[in-house]
Design an enzyme around this catalytic site. Structure first.
Site, mmCIF file in Angstrom:
data_model
loop_
_atom_site.group_PDB
_atom_site.id
_atom_site.type_symbol
_atom_site.label_atom_id
_atom_site.label_comp_id
_atom_site.label_asym_id
_atom_site.label_seq_id
_atom_site.Cartn_x
_atom_site.Cartn_y
_atom_site.Cartn_z
ATOM 1 N N GLN A 12 -20.514 -24.716 -19.544
ATOM 2 C CA GLN A 12 -19.553 -24.108 -20.467
ATOM 3 C C GLN A 12 -20.020 -24.193 -21.913
ATOM 4 O OE1 GLN A 12 -15.835 -26.135 -21.118
ATOM 5 N NE2 GLN A 12 -14.730 -24.250 -21.537
ATOM 6 N N ASP A 34 -32.124 -25.303 -17.064
ATOM 7 C CA ASP A 34 -31.102 -25.653 -16.076
ATOM 8 C C ASP A 34 -31.723 -25.493 -14.693
ATOM 9 O OD1 ASP A 34 -28.576 -26.101 -14.723
ATOM 10 O OD2 ASP A 34 -27.599 -25.479 -16.580
ATOM 11 N N TYR A 142 -16.258 -40.196 -14.162
ATOM 12 C CA TYR A 142 -16.678 -39.410 -15.320
ATOM 13 C C TYR A 142 -16.488 -40.228 -16.596
ATOM 14 C CZ TYR A 142 -16.343 -35.744 -18.919
ATOM 15 O OH TYR A 142 -16.500 -34.977 -20.053
#
Length: 319
Positions: A12, A34, A142
């Site tokens: 994002q 990536d 996370y």
């Protein structure tokens, strides 16, 4: 001129950070990377792109050498909700990519930017105007990885002199890229659903306040931090930054100012709700304002207007 490598460029933030950085530093000086080329054609064609597994230290080192990289933007992450589905993978990816970036930068005497998150806080953290320095006991893998990342960045700076810096981002709202498994995803989805269906079903409950930021501010904050004189920085890897705080009813009220018939319903996701309730309602970003003059340019109303303007064109839908 900086030579920048972006890890996790198809995410994002990365998909919008690429053109933002290329506009500042030049197309050939910003190398995107990536696992897959999941990026718009104009982004891929505007400058270098390399397939890279950020957990492969040798391949990352080879790219750094090939392009003479001096700054790494590490955006590799498994986000909060997805991380709870596979904590082992989340820890491996979130920490492995960062460790490789820091270790390579130790050898090259380079700089590393790694975003932290409001997810680094936990239930015992003060939830209103959460201080810059406070207790941090997150309840998700996370969040745990983000606290560890902040500490690891500080360690590499203090031990080896690596110019490691980072921001504790709130939820980030974008008109370009859809979110990828975070707890604050609803604040992006709601605009799409408003234009397409004039209604939205929120997976967070009314009254669930969270800090948020519009993507243009998020990108600018990263660059301003990395361009700041390091002698002015005290909190190098963990700056609270924010622009606004709202709950689902607040964003719905903002939408109704331009779309009066918009309807908001609720079907609460217990996992996302529990995560959201462990995060701050609002953060104190006075350290960022004092140390490198941070100031957001978008509030909720200005963001809503811009989201509808951009998404109306993108989706071919009128308000």
């Amino acid at each position: 001129m900086k030579k920048i490598l972006i890890l996790g460029a198809a995410g994002q933030i990365g998909s919008e950070l690429i053109p933002f950085l290329r506009n500042i530093y030049g197309d050939t000086n910003v190398i995107a990377s990536d696992l897959h080329k999941n990026l718009p054609c104009d982004v891929l064609e505007s400058g270098p792109f390399e397939i890279l597994d950020a957990l492969d230290a040798k391949s990352m080192n080879d790219l750094v050498s090939k392009y003479k990289i001096d700054t790494i933007f590490n955006l590799v992450a498994v986000l909060s909700a997805k991380g709870e589905n596979d904590p082992v993978l989340a820890w491996k990816i979130n920490m492995g990519a960062l460790f490789n970036a820091l270790e390579i930068s130790r050898q090259t005497k380079g700089a590393v930017f790694t975003p932290s998150s409001i997810g680094a806080f936990g239930k015992n953290t003060p939830q209103d105007q959460t201080p810059q320095d406070t207790i941090m006991r997150p309840g998700t893998i996370y969040g745990i990885s983000k606290v560890a990342a902040e500490l690891l960045g500080d360690y590499y700076h203090n031990k080896f002199g690596v110019d490691a810096r980072g921001l504790r981002y709130p939820g980030i709202i974008s008109n370009v890229t859809l979110p990828g498994g975070g707890t604050t995803d609803y604040a992006v989805e709601i605009y799409y659903e408003a234009l397409q269906n004039r209604s939205y079903t929120s997976n967070l409950a009314a009254g669930t306040y969270l800090d948020m930021m519009y993507m243009p501010d998020a990108l600018r904050a990263a660059v301003e931090l990395m361009e700041c004189d390091p002698a002015k920085l005290i909190h190098r890897n963990c700056f609270n930054v924010t622009a606004m705080s709202f709950d689902p009813e607040g964003i719905a009220a903002s939408i109704r100012k331009v779309m009066p018939d918009f309807r908001l319903d609720y079907k609460v996701d217990p996992i996302k709700q529990a995560i959201a309730e462990s995060w701050p309602n609002s953060m104190d970003d006075s350290a960022a304002r004092a140390e490198w003059n941070w100031a957001p340019q978008y509030d909720l109303e200005k963001m809503t207007a811009d989201m509808f303007e951009k998404l109306s064109i993108k989706l071919g839908k009128q308000i």
